[in-house]
Design an enzyme around this catalytic site. Sequence first.
Site, PDB file in Angstrom:
ATOM      1  CB  THR A 284      10.236 110.676  27.890  1.00 18.74           C
ATOM      2  OG1 THR A 284      11.580 110.185  27.950  1.00 18.74           O
ATOM      3  CG2 THR A 284       9.359 109.925  28.874  1.00 18.74           C
ATOM      4  CB  SER A 285      10.868 113.694  23.301  1.00 21.33           C
ATOM      5  OG  SER A 285      11.633 114.691  22.658  1.00 21.33           O
ATOM      6  N   PRO A 286      12.798 115.331  25.395  1.00 17.01           N
ATOM      7  CG  PRO A 286      15.071 115.869  25.140  1.00 17.01           C
ATOM      8  CD  PRO A 286      14.049 114.782  24.853  1.00 17.01           C
TER       9      PRO A 286
END
Length: 720
Positions: A284-286
């Site tokens: 995941t990445s913000p």
Amino acid sequence: MGFVWYLTAFLASSAVFSSNDAGGIRGVEGQYLLGLGIGDITGPVVETNMMGYASLGQTDTGLHMRERSRAFIIAEEANPANRVVFINADIAMGDTGVRRTIVSRLSALFPSLYTNTNIAFVGTHQHSGVGGYLENLLPQITSLGYVNQTANAIVEGTVLAVQRAHGNLKSGKLGLGNTTVLNANINRSPSAYLANPAEERARYEFDQDKDMTVLRFDDDSGEARGFLSFFAVHGTSLYENNTLVSADNKGMAAFLYEASVEPNSMPGNNTFVAGFTQSNVGDTSPNTLGAFCESPGEDFDGMACDFDHSTCGGTVQDCHGRGPGFRISDFESNRLIGQAQLEGAKTVMEGGNLTPVAGAVRSVHVYMDMANHTFALPNGTTVQTCPAAMGFSFAGGTTDGPGAFDFVQGDNSSNPQNPFWEIVKGAVTPPPSAAQIACQDPKPILLNTGYAHFPYEWSPSTVDIQMLRVGNFVMLIMPGELTTMAGRRIREAVRAQLISQGIIGDDAYVVIAGPANTYAHYVTTREEYGVQRYEGASTIFGQYTLEAYINKYTNLLPFIADTVTGTPASDAAPAEQTSKAISLQTGVVFDAAPIGKRFGDVLTDVSTTSAYRAGDTVFAQFVGANPRNNLRLEGTFLNVDQLTSGGAWTPVKSDSHPSTVYRWERTSTVLGTSTVNISWTIEDGTPSGTYRLRYFGDSKPLIGSISPFTGTSSNFMVTA
Ligand SMILES: *[C@@H]1O[C@H](CO)[C@@H](O)[C@H](O)[C@H]1NC(C)=O
Ligand SMILES: *[C@@H]1O[C@H](CO)[C@@H](O)[C@H](O)[C@H]1NC(C)=O
Ligand SMILES: *[C@@H]1O[C@H](CO)[C@@H](O)[C@H](O)[C@H]1NC(C)=O
Ligand SMILES: *[C@@H]1O[C@H](CO)[C@@H](O)[C@H](O)[C@H]1NC(C)=O
Ligand SMILES: *[C@@H]1O[C@H](CO)[C@@H](O)[C@H](O)[C@H]1NC(C)=O
Ligand SMILES: *[C@@H]1O[C@H](CO)[C@@H](O)[C@H](O)[C@H]1NC(C)=O
Ligand SMILES: *[C@@H]1O[C@H](CO)[C@@H](O)[C@H](O)[C@H]1NC(C)=O
Ligand SMILES: *[C@@H]1O[C@H](CO)[C@@H](O)[C@H](O)[C@H]1NC(C)=O
């Protein structure tokens, strides 16, 4: 402070026990004893490598927000010996050595109540905290070895958080709910995700989990005391060019939530505790706008990075993920991703459709040697895991932080870049055997860390396997970062077994919390492993790592049943490493003020001629001293004071408010001089009035003991 807390905690615990033991009162079903506490774990905010990006250049220079541990204790009211303590710490990941010390401190303070089995030590996976606390060698390379001051701060603040939680244990209720948070994460390795079977992918709307689960803690009157939320998003809103110690998006979400409940409390002095826990975070990445090339002068500047390899013109260095505040600042992206998680949690907390949680409190913990674990897959085929190894793509980093661990290029004796690396590189991992190459296949091995034991273990072999259960809610405490699909597979396998083995009914609800306890890097699915992006290259125990965990966690489920017989078999605990630790960080030699000045003297003052307004930044510079002399845990390096009508000064902001920034800079090593910059960006709604900035420092003379001092700016006006 320590003694008072111990006394409070002791009195509270004896009160709890006497009422139950003496009367033999059976709790109302579904009622628990609940305790929530918070503690400051901020290590040295200057001259220390930061943890997460493993970037040698990311040495801290000041403070944006303090790091905290938040502790949540749940005990059965009828039988309080059945209890668990969940610690959510604003650090990149749990660690074997730090956890060992926390467990030993808590089991000494509270014999038989808090144990190796029921204490879960979970990191938020933020990348802007202080580094050097991990016990294994590999993550110490960029921090120039072990930094005991960082580890001690984490231990002290965490033990205090648990003591506080223990001290306020009281009867209450738990409720469980969930919501979707659409705007806070994306998948940063979609090309690896696409390797998973099409029919499996078709069961999910997104290529990352958008669900946030919330466990709400209420007192007996139904008043909320806090919550634990579970949502997967990397703590990489602040990039590796940030050198202010902070807590990234989960720490921001916690601050914003706690401040919304108790707006007049100083950060960390609140009683409502908001836990934003990390989950299957691996891919995941913000950075929700996607990854783009920052390649000035090249024709691909500003274009999306290559889909399969996240490169720009063939190299990874220029490819950067962008957060929602990209055009404004990295801190704005951090605030927005924090705000999105806050809103998810508020939706559940205020939604009113939480399901009450009822039933047994259980925990199970074993050690598992992952180096060469042989087990049968569900279809009967026997497979094994491998001693740890990092693949080539590990050195490529990710779109959240390209080129992580580029120390490999530092292995060039004509040009030593890292003195720690110069010491340990002679022991560089032995060449992999044919068996190791075959076992790790198709990963090309860059660092054969599982075979590197000198001067101490480079990577863990033995990991903590742990589960906490409260009624129908089961938390898988995972020693690493599972990708989205890996997380879904283990959650679903565990849930199916809980139901089929009759341990929990159809309402069994399973979440992942991690990276917790020991840090054993990443866990992908076998299909993603085949693609060997960063996450696959960092799945250290080989292609069957996930299957081995699924096998182990499901086999342990009888030990969280209502009725448990016996104890599970465990491998040996990993050997302690910190006593062998190399530490190249030098201590503070001495501090001095320039001739004619004293510590705390104002060098640049605030403006006294015209009033400030919301949005303005107030700034002052002081004669400083090294903040490593005193971490001021539970305290502050600065205050904004407001003059009250009675003529007294009241502190209204501390160094942990995101609106204030503390920066330290050495001006002469020879003379021992340094300066401190303090700024406050005035929030909307700040009352008109007279204010001042204060600086709290501690100086170390060449001979003698460290002593505190204070600096004070001139008074200034704020008008609304
Ligand atoms: C770290 O600090 C603690 C507390 O001061 C001390 O007990 C311990 O021996 C130190 N460990 C190392 C490896 O320096
Ligand atoms: C959300 O809660 C509902 C009701 O308990 C449940 O059916 C659903 O599976 C939950 N979602 C997730 C992702 O766990
Ligand atoms: C930090 O790095 C990011 C990503 O490359 C970049 O967008 C940002 O402008 C940089 N910030 C500063 C202050 O240099
Ligand atoms: C923290 O809260 C307590 C109780 O409300 C109060 O007495 C104390 O002054 C507060 N401390 C700070 C630093 O605000
Ligand atoms: C792993 O276990 C297998 C089977 O027990 C054994 O043949 C092999 O030598 C072991 N390898 C290592 C590296 O310990
Ligand atoms: C069992 O599953 C594994 C992994 O999918 C596969 O490699 C193996 O061939 C299967 N064995 C049998 C007997 O089907
Ligand atoms: C150092 O690295 C550079 C670039 O990889 C290489 O050209 C050079 O030969 C190396 N020097 C030594 C002494 O290995
Ligand atoms: C402190 O402020 C001065 C004056 O604005 C500036 O020159 C200096 O770079 C600042 N120091 C730090 C560490 O930001």
